[in-house]
Design an enzyme around this catalytic site. Structure first.
Site, PDB file in Angstrom:
ATOM      1  N   SER A 199     -18.579 -40.512  -4.905  1.00 42.27           N
ATOM      2  CA  SER A 199     -19.455 -40.552  -6.200  1.00 42.27           C
ATOM      3  C   SER A 199     -20.747 -39.605  -5.905  1.00 42.27           C
ATOM      4  O   SER A 199     -20.443 -38.516  -5.672  1.00 42.27           O
ATOM      5  CB  SER A 199     -19.899 -42.065  -6.720  1.00 42.27           C
ATOM      6  OG  SER A 199     -20.634 -41.975  -7.774  1.00 42.27           O
ATOM      7  N   GLU A 317     -11.725 -45.597 -13.634  1.00 41.97           N
ATOM      8  CA  GLU A 317     -13.155 -45.387 -12.920  1.00 41.97           C
ATOM      9  C   GLU A 317     -13.958 -46.149 -13.727  1.00 41.97           C
ATOM     10  O   GLU A 317     -15.022 -46.857 -13.450  1.00 41.97           O
ATOM     11  CB  GLU A 317     -13.547 -43.858 -12.977  1.00 41.97           C
ATOM     12  CG  GLU A 317     -12.835 -43.009 -12.216  1.00 41.97           C
ATOM     13  CD  GLU A 317     -13.392 -42.580 -10.707  1.00 41.97           C
ATOM     14  OE1 GLU A 317     -14.362 -43.264 -10.345  1.00 41.97           O
ATOM     15  OE2 GLU A 317     -12.565 -41.828  -9.948  1.00 41.97           O
ATOM     16  N   HIS A 419     -14.059 -47.342 -10.028  1.00 43.34           N
ATOM     17  CA  HIS A 419     -14.900 -46.470  -9.466  1.00 43.34           C
ATOM     18  C   HIS A 419     -15.501 -47.051  -8.073  1.00 43.34           C
ATOM     19  O   HIS A 419     -15.998 -48.185  -8.409  1.00 43.34           O
ATOM     20  CB  HIS A 419     -16.040 -45.948 -10.294  1.00 43.34           C
ATOM     21  CG  HIS A 419     -17.047 -44.986  -9.909  1.00 43.34           C
ATOM     22  ND1 HIS A 419     -16.604 -43.618  -9.377  1.00 43.34           N
ATOM     23  CD2 HIS A 419     -18.560 -45.147  -9.214  1.00 43.34           C
ATOM     24  CE1 HIS A 419     -17.626 -42.912  -8.939  1.00 43.34           C
ATOM     25  NE2 HIS A 419     -18.722 -43.836  -8.893  1.00 43.34           N
TER      26      HIS A 419
END
Length: 520
Positions: A199, A317, A419
């Site tokens: 990320s 995600e 995610h």
């Protein structure tokens, strides 16, 4: 097993770490001086040498930040970290199978949390299992974040505060320089350094790829769902935010030295107040001195032409963002069409057509499944694909793609692969994230698959390994990627119909409320 003390000598002095369960760890090691007071908003300063032996048994402080929200949802609670916040946060942790000279590949993890929150500690980011499994040296890093690491002040005082907009990135470069100078003492190879990050960490890696000062300090890069680094802020977009911060503090542009005098907590509060009306907050900026452009821009691509890249995303995600409110998982078609219309300006027919397009790759998708796939694509997979296309078209070092597709088995599998789910798998720590990874042997087996790919890539620049079928580089013709699951599979144009359906739409990551907000 009783912990055994292990000594190494760095350029700053001797460190004492601990050997336990087949790995040696050195924690809370400073790579730059504390960043408070006169060092605040300044480029990182060198660490003062110390006499005697410094114990490296405890994780160091995280950058001062507001409440970390990542772990608020029960299925994400495994990420929580408990280290203190302070401006003495330029620290790193080293995990190695042994300190004897061995020139092992070095894998440096840069944590997520955007550019604003997070840290490189906690149980799931412990690098011992990855170090042992892959016979590599693992390093995790803390650095300046939010207002402390990314407040563009160069337009007000370029001479004194010209580095302030990118100090978080400069900290990472300082950490890489420390690694180059010292990692051989931990059994690592300073000429074989791979960055990996999830990320915000993956985004920071992309930014580093476009920074001339970072060139040569790392040799390969793994980006796990990091997309904001593909579009770095231009100076003018940061000006309203910077003005709002200064107004909140009652400091004029000619009194910037006062920023070094106010309490750290006041800076955090000023940032939050400024964000009340500004979408452009703390993120790297094209300042003309450290960052010259976005990393995949044609003029910047030559900087990392020789750096192989591995990039990937998780299948769903978006379920990460819906974890605090499961109502998002049972939406009606009309509710989803209303969100699409509000976000993208589509009429009812256009929204219905987009939903129909997303049923080509998934005929049995529910309305919520479609929304989850669409958000996952627009926020993560499509930007990653575009970055991979640019890298591949440059005809330099190869770029490889993966898709992490193993579904979390908890709560009937309704969360899919949210995610950040790949983090515990990359570190071989799935047993520390059972609220998401569940019980049973499958998670550990999938972790061995992901670690095998990452370690092979760190060792050679190619993720191919005996646990997987042949893995070709990505290009815009075959679009080859590897599905990482219990059984891995090479796929050409994974979810290609979804890719085409979303390719003409753009989602502003700072303005996604219409898609994310639950309404009756």
């Amino acid at each position: 097993m009783v912990n055994e003390a292990v000594l190494v000598e760095t350029v700053n002095g001797k460190l004492r770490g601990l050997r336990a369960d087949g790995a040696v760890s050195f924690k809370g090691v400073p790579y730059a001086a504390p960043t408070g007071a006169g060092n605040r908003f300044m480029a990182p300063r060198p660490v003062a040498a110390w006499a005697g032996v410094r114990d490296a048994f405890e994780l160091g402080d995280r950058c001062t930040q507001e409440h970390e929200t990542f772990g608020d949802a029960p299925i994400l609670s495994w990420y929580k970290q408990h280290e203190a916040f302070s401006e003495n946060c330029c620290v790193l942790n080293v995990f190695t199978p042994d300190t004897a000279p061995a020139r092992r590949p070095v894998m440096v993890y840069i944590h997520g949390g955007g550019y604003c929150t997070g840290g490189g500690g906690g149980p799931v980011l412990d690098g011992a299992n990855l170090a042992k499994s892959g016979d590599v040296v693992v390093v995790t890093v803390n650095h300046r974040l939010n207002i402390f690491g990314y407040l563009h002040l160069g337009h007000l005082d370029a001479e004194q505060f010209g580095d302030a907009g990118n100090n978080g990135q400069l900290d990472l470069i300082a950490a890489l320089r420390w690694i180059k100078a010292n990692i051989a003492a931990f059994g690592g190879d300073p000429d074989n350094v791979t960055l990996f990050g999830q990320s915000g960490g993956g985004s920071k890696i992309l930014v580093l790829m476009g920074m001339p000062a970072a060139k040569g300090l790392f040799h390969r890069a793994i980006n796990m769902s990091g997309t904001s680094g593909t579009s770095i802020a231009s100076p003018e977009t940061t000006l309203p935010y910077v003005s709002a911060v200064l107004d909140a503090l009652g400091i004029s542009g000619k009194q910037l030295h006062k920023l070094q005098e106010v309490p750290a907590e006041a800076l955090v509060a000023a940032r939050l107040k400024a964000l009340g009306s500004q979408r452009e907050g703390s993120r790297p900026v094209i300042d003309g001195r450290h960052i010259l452009g976005s990393p995949m821009a044609p003029e910047i691509l030559p900087l990392h032409a020789q750096v192989p890249v591995l990039m990937g995303t998780t299948s769903t995600e978006a379920t990460f963002y819906f974890a605090p409110d499961p109502r998002h998982l049972s939406l009606t078609s009309n509710q989803v069409k209303a969100r699409l219309s509000a976000q993208f300006g589509l009429d009812d027919g256009g929204a219905a057509a987009l939903m129909a397009a997303y049923r080509q790759d998934g005929p049995n998708r529910s309305p919520s499944d479609i929304l989850i796939a669409l958000i996952s694509d627009s926020m993560f997979r499509i930007p990653i694909i575009r970055a991979a296309e640019s890298k591949a078209a440059a005809k330099g070092a190869p770029v490889y793609m993966y898709n992490f597709t193993w579904n979390a088995p908890v709560e009937g599998g309704k969360w899919g692969t949210p995610h950040a789910m790949d983090i515990p798998f990359a570190f071989g720590n799935t047993d520390r994230a059972k609220v998401l990874t569940g019980e049973g042997p499958e998670a550990a087996e999938v972790a061995r698959n992901l670690m095998a790919a990452f370690v092979a890539f760190a060792r050679t620049g190619n993720p191919a390994n005996p646990r997987m079928p042949a893995w070709q580089p990505y290009d815009a013709t075959t679009r080859t990627s590897m599905k990482i699951d219990l059984t891995c599979e090479a796929v050409n144009d994974f979810r290609g119909a979804d890719r085409v359906a979303m390719s003409h739409l753009t989602l502003d990551p700072f303005n996604r409320d219409a898609l994310m907000t639950y309404r009756d």
